[in-house]
Design a protein around this motif. Structure first.
Motif: not given
Length: 853
Positions: A41-52, A121-129
């Protein structure tokens, strides 16, 4: 510290970035990440006041587009870290073990990299798991970091596209009013008509435009103008269509991308090339940024179409290939890299293209590139993308470690270090040199350049030259002079390195003779003589030779060879010390074991073999002596341990048992009982196994030629009787008694058996029948089979052959052996029998238990 991304750059839960196109692109990048690293699995997450969750692969239905608390997200930890978060086992990592995805079992291992805009500036993260633990490699981290840049580019492109859509709406309105530029080229007279929009796109105005194509070409970027002209000419020559994309150079040096399309038409017999043009700068710039990103990768990248024609090559690919991209683009992979044909390269490329599944492998591309690469072959809709990571240095380092491990195994795998050191030549060729000589140095080398030196090992990478090296090794030492490089290395104890012209320089320090001719055939260009040092003395030499095609020995290879030389020298010196210690131990052990008695008509043969892997005295013993009544007593035993303490106890027990047996005249069981009592009284604090056997005859037995044998066993392997007919009988008794030193109140049992003339009695210690790879029962079976086969042999021959068969040239433990043959008494005493005469004697012991036939 996280910051909310600006409008249009991925923040606010994705404000300004919504839309199916962006979600599709991010899903594709996430899926590519999962395929490249082999995760579930993999995921692109965008972070503000919540994770999207903006994109993903292998996620639960509905996960993409969902939102959740920042404090529950592993991607939040990644963004706060500011660098890669590598978690092989999430349950054991305190940074993430308490988070809900880990606690639920959804995430067992995790690899994430942060996403940041151009201002950092941080936008979020790209991850695999994965749901289970796994190790993440450095190349996995590198791939994810590269794809993270693609995610950021996509986010930026989506923002640009949003703005571009507004522009296109205005553009459509402008097009309706004639905003799209048009052109008409009269192919008869070369007159060119442009509308106002195309004049503007071309950087012209009515005043400066002369109505010729050359006026437009003058504003086309110099790198593009030749292509534009050739495309126009092709359309004219074929009366076909025209399509081109080019840059217009504007005032101030900037440029605009323009796409033009047209067609040759016939207007009442006059040919015209007519068409339209529009500004594509907005579309081209994100593509250009992607190309620039690929260009800056530390990983080589080659894109190919379905016909294996290379369509894109980055700078790192140019470096690895050793050729400019102009020589690569437009040509097939097989044409440019012919060494891939028929190898694992071709096999894996075609497998990836045929199955649609990425393939990852390591391989070596031969000279002239001579490079090791880690390859990721990733299939796509338009062909195959290849990612190459140069791992040459890593492979060389790994091979150095493997070579040193081989050397260590070779040196530790035998106690004969001289033999092991001689085999070093085969290990270091061709890894470090083209050929090699290994020399042992004796104590008397200082008395002359040829004294005490002996070439014991050699090898050559070319099998045809191996006999030449062997002949040179035979002739070299006698030809050495006082000024030889060997003599210099011996006198200084330091390496001697020559990088060029080695043949002439070695020839100059060798005495004339066959060595000169052999050296010319071998033709070394460089060499290094490395002393093998052990505890302050030179015990050998390792000489490496290189030919002209290889070049000088590199600093890394020389360091490896020096390490090998140090290990070999220490092994040789350890072997010398071991031989000294072993000889001392054997001499001491044998001094404790006196010669056995040799009664008349009774032949006694003894053998003692120390453990092959020990340089210590042990606790094994044997003995044979006469009691006052004329009986012959034979004993064998083994004290627990292999050290000087065990040897000392062995000497005490042996002497104690002999004294008790001689002074009391007691039978075997009584002797062992009294020895046990004495051990307790003297607080010897050890245990031992032992067998006591007494041989005696009545007058009637002497006349009949039979011998009565009494024995008692304290936990020792059973003696073996080889009957005259060749059958073998173990003297086992009803059950085994306790070892000596365990319980001095335990009853000792005594057994008896009657043996015929010519019978053989064999007593031994457990080293003869026990091994690490077999149990005692198997060893006893082997012993019985060997004795059956050796029945009838001379007693000395029987003992020697028995040791050879049972030990196979190697013993894990000391072995003591004593064998007796009952010669016939109705004939003259044979020379092999002892000189002492046995008077008739009758044993009468209440502990005797008859041994069944």
């Amino acid at each position: 510290m996280r910051s909310v991304p600006p409008e249009g750059a991925g923040g606010g839960g994705g404000r300004g970035l919504t839309g199916a196109r962006r979600t599709t692109a991010l899903n594709q990048i996430a899926a590519l990440a999962a395929r490249l690293v082999g995760s579930s699995a993999s995921q692109v997450s965008l972070l503000s006041d919540v994770q999207t969750v903006a994109g993903g692969s292998g996620l639960a239905p509905g996960a993409v587009g969902s939102q959740g608390p920042l404090e529950d997200s592993l991607c939040t930890v990644t963004a706060d870290l500011g660098g890669p978060l590598v978690v092989p086992d999430a349950a054991l990592d305190p940074r993430v073990s308490g988070l809900p995805p880990v606690a639920s079992g959804a995430v067992g291992s995790y690899l994430g990299v942060p996403l940041a805009d151009t201002d950092g500036r941080p936008l979020g993260a790209l991850c695999v798991f994965d749901p289970g633990p796994r190790q993440w490699s450095p190349s996995d981290v590198a791939v994810l970091q590269q794809l993270a840049r693609a995610v950021v580019t996509e986010l930026e492109f989506a923002a640009v596209s949003a703005a571009h859509r507004a522009d296109r709406a205005r553009w459509d309105l402008a097009a309706e009013a004639g905003g799209v530029g048009t052109f008409d080229l009269d192919l008869t007279n070369g007159a060119l008509l442009l509308d106002d929009r195309l004049l503007e796109l071309s950087g012209l105005d009515r005043a400066s435009f002369g109505g010729r194509a050359e006026d437009v070409y003058a504003h086309v970027h110099p790198d593009d103008v030749e292509d534009v002209i050739s495309r126009v000419q092709r359309a004219v020559d074929t009366a076909g269509s025209y399509e081109a994309e080019y840059r217009i150079v504007l005032a101030g040096g900037s440029h605009r991308w323009v796409t033009a399309r047209g067609r040759v038409v016939d207007d009442d017999g006059a040919a015209h090339l007519v068409g339209v043009a529009h500004d594509t700068t907005a579309q081209r710039e994100p593509m250009q940024r992607t190309a620039e990103m690929l260009e800056g990768l530390a990983v080589a990248f080659i894109a190919m179409d379905r016909d294996w024609v290379m369509t894109h090559v980055n700078a790192e690919a140019e470096r690895i290939a050793g050729r400019p991209r102009a020589e690569l683009l437009g040509r097939t992979l097989w044409e440019v890299f012919p060494a891939t044909v028929g190898t694992e390269f071709e096999e894996n490329y075609r497998r990836a293209a045929g199955t649609g599944v990425p393939v990852v492998f390591d391989a070596h591309y031969p000279a002239p590139l001579d490079v090791w690469v880690e390859v990721r072959a990733v299939p796509g809709p338009h062909g195959l993308a290849l990612y190459f990571l140069d791992i040459t240095e890593r492979v060389r380092s790994q091979r150095r470690v493997e070579l040193l491990a081989q050397v260590a195994a070779e040196l530790s795998g035998t106690l004969d270090a001289a033999v092991a050191v001689a085999r070093l030549a085969q290990l270091v060729v061709p890894a470090l040199a083209d050929w090699c000589l290994v020399t042992l140095v004796g104590e008397d080398w200082r008395s002359g350049p040829r004294r005490g030196l002996r070439d014991v090992g050699w090898w050559h990478a070319d099998p045809d030259l191996l006999p030449v090296v062997a002949d040179y090794a035979r002739e070299r030492v006698p030809a050495l002079t006082d000024t030889s490089f060997v003599a210099r290395a011996l006198s200084t104890g330091r390496p001697v390195v020559v990088e060029e012209d080695a043949t002439a320089r070695i020839r100059a320090v060798l005495s004339p003779g066959p060595a000169h001719e052999l050296l010319e055939q071998l033709a070394p260009d460089g060499f290094a003589v490395l002393p093998l040092r052990g505890r302050g003395r030179t015990v050998g030499l390792l000489t490496l030779f290189t030919g002209s095609g290889r070049g000088p020995i590199s600093a890394v290879d020389l360091a490896t060879a020096t390490d090998i030389a140090g290990r070999a020298g220490l092994a040789l010196d350890n072997a010398r010390l071991y031989r000294q210690q072993r000889q001392l131990a054997e001499d001491l052990q044998r001094s404790l074991l006196t010669a056995p008695a040799q009664p008349d008509h009774l032949q006694v043969v003894v053998r003692y073999t120390p453990a092959a892997a020990a340089a210590q005295v042990g606790g094994d013993w044997y003995d044979a002596f006469l009691q006052p009544g004329g009986a012959t007593v034979v004993t064998i035993g083994d004290v627990l341990g292999h050290n000087t303490e065990a040897a000392a106890v062995m000497g005490q027990l042996r002497s104690m048992l002999r004294a008790i047996a001689v002074t009391t005249g007691a039978g075997p069981a009584e002797v062992l009982r009294r020895v046990d009592e004495a051990m307790t009284t003297l607080q010897m604090g050890t245990t031992a196994t032992a067998v006591v056997v007494r041989l005696e005859q009545t007058e009637d037995q002497a006349l009949r030629g039979v011998t009565q044998v009494h024995w008692s066993n304290a936990g020792h392997p059973p003696p073996m009787v080889v009957n005259p007919d060749g059958t073998v009988l173990p003297l086992t008794g009803l059950r085994a008694d306790l070892l000596l030193g365990v319980d001095d109140s335990a009853r000792r049992r005594q057994y008896e058996v009657t043996l015929d003339r010519d019978a053989v009695l064999v007593l031994y210690t457990d080293g003869l029948v026990e091994r690490r790879d077999q149990d005692l029962d198997h060893g006893l079976d082997r012993l019985r089979e060997a004795l059956e086969d050796l029945a009838g042999r001379d007693l000395d021959e029987l003992c020697d052959e028995l040791l050879t068969r049972m030990l196979d040239g190697h013993s894990d433990d000391d072995v003591a052996l004593i064998a007796l043959r009952l010669h016939r008494q109705d004939r003259p005493r044979p020379p092999a029998a002892g000189p002492n005469r046995i008077p008739p004697n009758v044993a009468d012991s209440p502990d005797v238990v008859p041994q069944p036939d």
